[in-house]
Design a protein around this motif. Structure first.
Motif, short mmCIF file in Angstrom:
data_model
loop_
_atom_site.label_atom_id
_atom_site.label_comp_id
_atom_site.label_asym_id
_atom_site.label_seq_id
_atom_site.Cartn_x
_atom_site.Cartn_y
_atom_site.Cartn_z
N ARG A 142 12.19 8.19 -10.40
CA ARG A 142 11.93 7.35 -9.19
C ARG A 142 11.71 6.26 -9.51
O ARG A 142 11.18 6.27 -10.62
N PRO A 143 12.52 5.29 -8.87
CA PRO A 143 11.89 3.63 -9.27
C PRO A 143 10.49 3.29 -8.72
O PRO A 143 9.76 4.51 -8.22
N ALA A 144 10.67 2.39 -9.90
CA ALA A 144 8.56 1.86 -9.48
C ALA A 144 9.00 1.70 -8.09
O ALA A 144 9.68 0.78 -8.06
N HIS A 145 7.03 2.07 -7.62
CA HIS A 145 7.59 1.80 -6.43
C HIS A 145 5.77 1.81 -6.48
O HIS A 145 5.06 2.24 -6.53
N ILE A 146 5.87 1.21 -4.93
CA ILE A 146 3.89 1.07 -5.01
C ILE A 146 3.78 1.88 -3.32
O ILE A 146 4.44 1.00 -2.43
N HIS A 147 2.90 2.13 -3.24
CA HIS A 147 3.02 3.18 -1.55
C HIS A 147 1.51 1.77 -0.57
O HIS A 147 0.75 1.12 -1.18
N TYR A 148 1.90 2.40 0.49
CA TYR A 148 1.59 1.49 1.10
C TYR A 148 1.13 2.58 2.37
O TYR A 148 1.42 3.11 3.30
N LYS A 149 -0.18 2.16 3.03
CA LYS A 149 -0.72 2.43 4.57
C LYS A 149 -1.28 1.20 4.58
O LYS A 149 -2.19 0.54 4.76
N VAL A 150 -0.67 1.08 6.13
CA VAL A 150 -1.77 -0.39 6.76
C VAL A 150 -1.90 -0.47 8.10
O VAL A 150 -1.40 0.73 9.18
N SER A 151 -3.00 -0.18 8.66
CA SER A 151 -3.89 -0.04 10.02
C SER A 151 -4.31 -0.86 10.07
O SER A 151 -5.05 -1.40 9.58
N CYS A 152 -4.61 -1.43 11.92
CA CYS A 152 -5.55 -2.02 12.54
C CYS A 152 -5.57 -1.65 13.77
O CYS A 152 -4.02 -0.93 14.24
N ASP A 153 -6.41 -1.65 14.56
CA ASP A 153 -6.44 -1.29 16.18
C ASP A 153 -5.51 -2.02 16.64
O ASP A 153 -5.05 -2.39 16.85
N GLY A 154 -5.03 -1.14 17.50
CA GLY A 154 -3.68 -1.59 18.77
C GLY A 154 -2.31 -2.02 17.76
O GLY A 154 -1.89 -2.62 18.71
#
Length: 204
Positions: A142-154
């Motif tokens: 796998r290439p270099a990578h960073i995982h993200y989870k982004v959340s916000c009400d609405g």
């Protein structure tokens, strides 16, 4: 998440300078800005909930290249989304994840600022092998990578990954999406390697 921050920069047409003595007409309306939703990407098997809230992900004794990531959480009209939770995790420089310790190495959560901005310090992530039995790809990394989870009400929650230009395994990775690849040029002259990754969320 309440309200919106400042826009991502002025792009109005403007009326230009007026002619001396000419009557002033109404200003031309600013053209609406449109941002495209960030593409989702696999979560992968190494997510851990409840990472600490912190912007410095570098553990004691960390090896690898210093790396700083910044960006903004935006809505579809390119307005900053404040108070969004940005949850990130990645491997160490040798390609290993911390899946068990209380230190939550290379894992952290941040809240976006009034203009939707976020930033964190870490080490550049390493690559790791996919095969021989992983996802039907033999002897590949796998290439270099960073995982993200982004959340916000609405807003719709997003799970995605950040990738970097120039990685030799970008072209063979079965999960990479070109829209998620950003420049991350090597540091020169005592500077720190950096990348910018804006995240665009549609409303729920």
């Amino acid at each position: 998440c309440g309200g919106w921050g400042n826009g991502a920069g002025g792009t109005g047409t403007g009326a230009g300078p007026s002619t001396p003595g000419a009557p002033e007409g109404p200003a031309a309306p600013a053209e609406p800005r449109i941002c495209v939703s960030t593409e989702d990407n696999i979560e992968g098997p190494f997510y851990r909930a409840d990472a600490p809230f912190r912007a410095d992900l570098v553990p004691a004794g960390a090896e690898g290249e210093p790396f700083e990531v910044s960006g903004r959480v935006l809505d579809l009209e390119c307005r900053g989304v404040p108070d969004a939770v940005v949850d990130v995790w990645h491997s160490d420089s040798a390609g290993a994840y911390d899946n068990a310790t209380a230190a939550f190495r290379y894992r952290g959560r941040m809240r976006s600022g009034p203009d939707g901005g976020y930033a964190y310090r870490t080490r550049f992530p390493g690559r790791y092998r996919l095969g021989p039995s992983g996802y039907g790809v033999d002897d590949n990394f796998r290439p270099a990578h960073i995982h993200y989870k982004v959340s916000c009400d609405g807003f719709r929650p997003l799970t995605t990954q950040l990738y970097f230009e120039g990685d030799p395994y970008n072209g063979s990775d079965p999960f990479l999406r070109p829209s998620l690849v950003v420049p991350a040029p090597a540091a020169r002259g005592g500077t720190v390697r950096t990348a910018v990754f804006d995240v665009v969320l549609p409303r729920a």
